[in-house]
Design a protein around this motif. Structure first.
Motif, PDB file in Angstrom:
ATOM      1  N   ARG A  34       0.826  -1.215   0.000  1.00  0.00           N
ATOM      2  CA  ARG A  34       0.000   0.000   0.000  1.00  0.00           C
ATOM      3  C   ARG A  34       0.851   1.253   0.000  1.00  0.00           C
ATOM      4  O   ARG A  34       0.425   2.299  -0.462  1.00  0.00           O
ATOM      5  CB  ARG A  34      -0.974  -0.006   1.172  1.00  0.00           C
ATOM      6  CG  ARG A  34      -0.309   0.010   2.516  1.00  0.00           C
ATOM      7  CD  ARG A  34      -1.291  -0.344   3.622  1.00  0.00           C
ATOM      8  NE  ARG A  34      -0.689  -0.050   4.902  1.00  0.00           N
ATOM      9  CZ  ARG A  34      -0.875   1.076   5.575  1.00  0.00           C
ATOM     10  NH1 ARG A  34      -1.665   2.004   5.096  1.00  0.00           N
ATOM     11  NH2 ARG A  34      -0.283   1.279   6.716  1.00  0.00           N
ATOM     12  N   GLU A  35       2.091   1.154   0.482  1.00  0.00           N
ATOM     13  CA  GLU A  35       3.004   2.295   0.495  1.00  0.00           C
ATOM     14  C   GLU A  35       3.439   2.690  -0.915  1.00  0.00           C
ATOM     15  O   GLU A  35       3.964   3.777  -1.126  1.00  0.00           O
ATOM     16  CB  GLU A  35       4.235   1.966   1.335  1.00  0.00           C
ATOM     17  CG  GLU A  35       3.896   1.661   2.778  1.00  0.00           C
ATOM     18  CD  GLU A  35       5.065   1.067   3.546  1.00  0.00           C
ATOM     19  OE1 GLU A  35       6.128   0.822   2.939  1.00  0.00           O
ATOM     20  OE2 GLU A  35       4.909   0.857   4.756  1.00  0.00           O
ATOM     21  N   TYR A  36       3.210   1.796  -1.874  1.00  0.00           N
ATOM     22  CA  TYR A  36       3.541   2.061  -3.276  1.00  0.00           C
ATOM     23  C   TYR A  36       2.295   2.271  -4.129  1.00  0.00           C
ATOM     24  O   TYR A  36       2.376   2.368  -5.345  1.00  0.00           O
ATOM     25  CB  TYR A  36       4.364   0.902  -3.846  1.00  0.00           C
ATOM     26  CG  TYR A  36       5.684   0.718  -3.160  1.00  0.00           C
ATOM     27  CD1 TYR A  36       6.763   1.535  -3.487  1.00  0.00           C
ATOM     28  CD2 TYR A  36       5.868  -0.239  -2.184  1.00  0.00           C
ATOM     29  CE1 TYR A  36       7.986   1.389  -2.853  1.00  0.00           C
ATOM     30  CE2 TYR A  36       7.084  -0.400  -1.545  1.00  0.00           C
ATOM     31  CZ  TYR A  36       8.126   0.423  -1.884  1.00  0.00           C
ATOM     32  OH  TYR A  36       9.339   0.286  -1.257  1.00  0.00           O
ATOM     33  N   GLY A  37       1.131   2.308  -3.499  1.00  0.00           N
ATOM     34  CA  GLY A  37      -0.119   2.520  -4.227  1.00  0.00           C
ATOM     35  C   GLY A  37      -0.681   1.265  -4.859  1.00  0.00           C
ATOM     36  O   GLY A  37      -1.518   1.344  -5.748  1.00  0.00           O
ATOM     37  N   LEU A  38      -0.249   0.096  -4.397  1.00  0.00           N
ATOM     38  CA  LEU A  38      -0.707  -1.166  -4.974  1.00  0.00           C
ATOM     39  C   LEU A  38      -1.975  -1.656  -4.284  1.00  0.00           C
ATOM     40  O   LEU A  38      -2.250  -1.322  -3.141  1.00  0.00           O
ATOM     41  CB  LEU A  38       0.374  -2.238  -4.822  1.00  0.00           C
ATOM     42  CG  LEU A  38       1.667  -2.011  -5.588  1.00  0.00           C
ATOM     43  CD1 LEU A  38       2.684  -3.077  -5.201  1.00  0.00           C
ATOM     44  CD2 LEU A  38       1.423  -2.019  -7.080  1.00  0.00           C
ATOM     45  N   ALA A  80      10.317   1.720  -6.221  1.00  0.00           N
ATOM     46  CA  ALA A  80      11.203   0.786  -5.526  1.00  0.00           C
ATOM     47  C   ALA A  80      12.632   0.875  -6.065  1.00  0.00           C
ATOM     48  O   ALA A  80      13.594   0.812  -5.290  1.00  0.00           O
ATOM     49  CB  ALA A  80      10.672  -0.639  -5.655  1.00  0.00           C
ATOM     50  N   LEU A  81      12.780   1.039  -7.372  1.00  0.00           N
ATOM     51  CA  LEU A  81      14.122   1.161  -7.958  1.00  0.00           C
ATOM     52  C   LEU A  81      14.848   2.397  -7.445  1.00  0.00           C
ATOM     53  O   LEU A  81      16.066   2.388  -7.283  1.00  0.00           O
ATOM     54  CB  LEU A  81      14.034   1.227  -9.484  1.00  0.00           C
ATOM     55  CG  LEU A  81      13.836  -0.104 -10.190  1.00  0.00           C
ATOM     56  CD1 LEU A  81      13.558   0.123 -11.671  1.00  0.00           C
ATOM     57  CD2 LEU A  81      15.064  -0.980 -10.019  1.00  0.00           C
ATOM     58  N   HIS A  82      14.106   3.440  -7.190  1.00  0.00           N
ATOM     59  CA  HIS A  82      14.701   4.682  -6.700  1.00  0.00           C
ATOM     60  C   HIS A  82      14.740   4.742  -5.170  1.00  0.00           C
ATOM     61  O   HIS A  82      15.181   5.750  -4.614  1.00  0.00           O
ATOM     62  CB  HIS A  82      13.928   5.892  -7.244  1.00  0.00           C
ATOM     63  CG  HIS A  82      14.079   6.054  -8.724  1.00  0.00           C
ATOM     64  ND1 HIS A  82      15.207   6.565  -9.303  1.00  0.00           N
ATOM     65  CD2 HIS A  82      13.237   5.749  -9.743  1.00  0.00           C
ATOM     66  CE1 HIS A  82      15.057   6.578 -10.615  1.00  0.00           C
ATOM     67  NE2 HIS A  82      13.869   6.077 -10.913  1.00  0.00           N
ATOM     68  N   GLY A  83      14.294   3.685  -4.514  1.00  0.00           N
ATOM     69  CA  GLY A  83      14.297   3.646  -3.060  1.00  0.00           C
ATOM     70  C   GLY A  83      13.345   4.633  -2.432  1.00  0.00           C
ATOM     71  O   GLY A  83      13.589   5.146  -1.353  1.00  0.00           O
TER      72      GLY A  83
END
Length: 130
Positions: A34-38, A80-83
């Protein structure tokens, strides 16, 4: 939204008060997507034959939901790739969860069960691709 109304009609095998409370607690406190909007079904393992078939059916019947899934996954991978993570205000909320693959996964499981009981044949999406 139509998907929010549809998510309220979803029934789980264990849909009592305790199961619903545990499901919400785990989704809110233990799952980091959820922290990534998923949404939860965005993280289902695609090489699994049932998930691949469910996604194929989703793309045929509701391509807008399939496209929204791809956009969410793309954004999450980039973050995630950019941390990085989304600002807390943009995290997916519990009332936005739609469980959009559940009807297709339930349909596939029912077909597998009916096929096994009637003929014992393997569904085509479970056959090895050569």
């Amino acid at each position: 939204m139509a998907s929010q109304a549809a998510s309220k009609a979803i029934s789980f095998a264990y849909n009592g008060t305790i199961a619903s409370t545990l499901r919400k607690f785990a989704w809110t406190n233990l799952w980091g997507g959820r922290e990534y909007g998923l949404q939860f079904h965005d993280t289902y393992f695609e090489p699994a034959p049932e998930v691949t078939e469910a996604l194929r059916r989703l793309n045929l019947k509701e391509p807008h939901l399939f496209d929204q899934r791809k956009i969410r996954l793309s954004r999450a991978h980039t973050l995630a790739l950019h941390g990085e993570k989304l600002p807390k205000a943009e995290w997916t909320q519990w009332d936005q969860e739609s469980w959009y693959l559940k009807p297709y996964l339930d349909e596939i499981e029912a077909e597998k069960k009916a096929r096994a009981e009637s003929s014992g044949l393997i569904p085509p999406y479970e056959m090895k691709q050569h």
